[in-house]
Design an enzyme around this catalytic site. Sequence first.
Site, mmCIF file in Angstrom:
data_model
loop_
_atom_site.group_PDB
_atom_site.id
_atom_site.type_symbol
_atom_site.label_atom_id
_atom_site.label_comp_id
_atom_site.label_asym_id
_atom_site.label_seq_id
_atom_site.Cartn_x
_atom_site.Cartn_y
_atom_site.Cartn_z
ATOM 1 N N LYS A 231 0.719 -1.211 -0.047
ATOM 2 C CA LYS A 231 -0.140 -0.091 0.222
ATOM 3 C C LYS A 231 1.042 1.297 0.155
ATOM 4 C CE LYS A 231 -3.585 2.564 0.850
ATOM 5 N NZ LYS A 231 -3.754 2.706 2.603
ATOM 6 N N ASP A 364 -12.610 1.702 4.243
ATOM 7 C CA ASP A 364 -11.916 1.887 4.956
ATOM 8 C C ASP A 364 -11.517 2.119 6.601
ATOM 9 O OD1 ASP A 364 -9.655 3.883 5.796
ATOM 10 O OD2 ASP A 364 -10.136 5.877 4.777
HETATM 11 ZN ZN LIG Z 1 -7.318 3.533 4.416
#
Ligand SMILES: [Zn+2]
Length: 450
Positions: A231, A364
Amino acid sequence: MRNFKLIAIALLIVCSFPVTIKLQNQTAPIGIRPQSPEGKGMVVLKAARLIDGTGAPGINNAVVVVTDNKITAVGSARSVQIPAGAKMIDLGDATLLPGFIDAHTHLIGRVLGDPDGDDSPVRDYESFGAILGVLHARDTLMAGFTSVRNVGAVGRFDDMALRKAINEGWTIGPRIETAGHTIGITGGHCDQNAFRPGVAQLGPIDGVADGPEQIRQAVRLQVKYGADVIKTCATGGVLSEGDAVGATQYSFEELKALVDEANKLERKVAAHAHGTEGIKLAVRAGVSSIEHGSFLDEEGARMMKERGTFLVPTLSAAEVVERAAKSGVLKGLRAEKALAAAAAIRHSIRMAVVAKISIALGTDAGVIPHGTNAREFFLMVDWGGMTNMEAIQAGTLNGAKLLGWDKNLGSLTVGKWADIVAVSGDPLKDIHAMEKVVFVMKNGVIYRKD
Ligand SMILES: [Zn+2]
């Protein structure tokens, strides 16, 4: 003497039965190691409806046969031969679906709005975030999410420890594909800022890296400690201190080095990107998914469509930070950024749907409370203009494709692993039904049956 013998025999019999603890519907013997979280035997699931996750029309009066940890038959009750002696579970007026997939979670650490959240990097014990992660993983599974892609964790690779603990059966949670630390520039969205010099001074092992050489090392270090996916932060973010949400962070050369190194090690890259330019840099560098995509423009959408880049819109997070900004939980620059990004994403998600970009559901979670993930299905329909079926696909088969797990997961298809959820009602009529989970099976083991 005879009595003594009887007592001894009785004791022997009692002790030879395994002591069991009741964990939802799973019984695990107490011992040096818990039972492997894998189904055994044959179970037949019946429900009023079934949606298989591939986009095919729903099936009424449906049946799924599970043998050990695999799906061995799917169809209408009339078409499927019910094996004699199989355990039957009739879920009534419910809809069977593949286990949901959230492609953007943060299971480790405190949740947005926790008053101790801002100071947690210096005040919390190192293992504190991991302990919370155990609870978050359980809440996520109970909400029907049998798989997640965890794109960044605080602490020292606690996400790897959580994944291992779940896979070995010590604690319960979704299947986890995880990234370790997010990788970004010094002082950027992936760094920890606003502390005095010397506090939270991070390096490549923590995901703070500048220039291609350091970035390659940061990727290697995440992989060394168990990252399944890499990421990165291509632009600023909403909740970080001091950076502009739309600004690019890594240069194209840096992003290219990161993607090349990750791909060489057979890892995909997820790029956090809000700003228009940063989205395009990341897409050109070859990332597999754009996370958030708030300020996406038509050119960026075209590029994503051409290259097959996924969008993970995280509308739930936009909704929550917008509310936090309006209520004063977020203040100053962070509140301004939240309002601007949330307004923009309502536009960009519609553009992405029209452009037919591949969309995978992501929330998220960590910004939103864990276990409320399924609201994203509603937001995809309400804000994004997706059909109910498209939203369901985004949270099942599309998610599995992005995670690289579609060979075994993402649809109710014969031969795939038995990750199966049931919701009350019909989500094709009312998408909020996705939030009413009544049954959860993962790998053939039942974790929830209301
Ligand atoms: Zn995030």
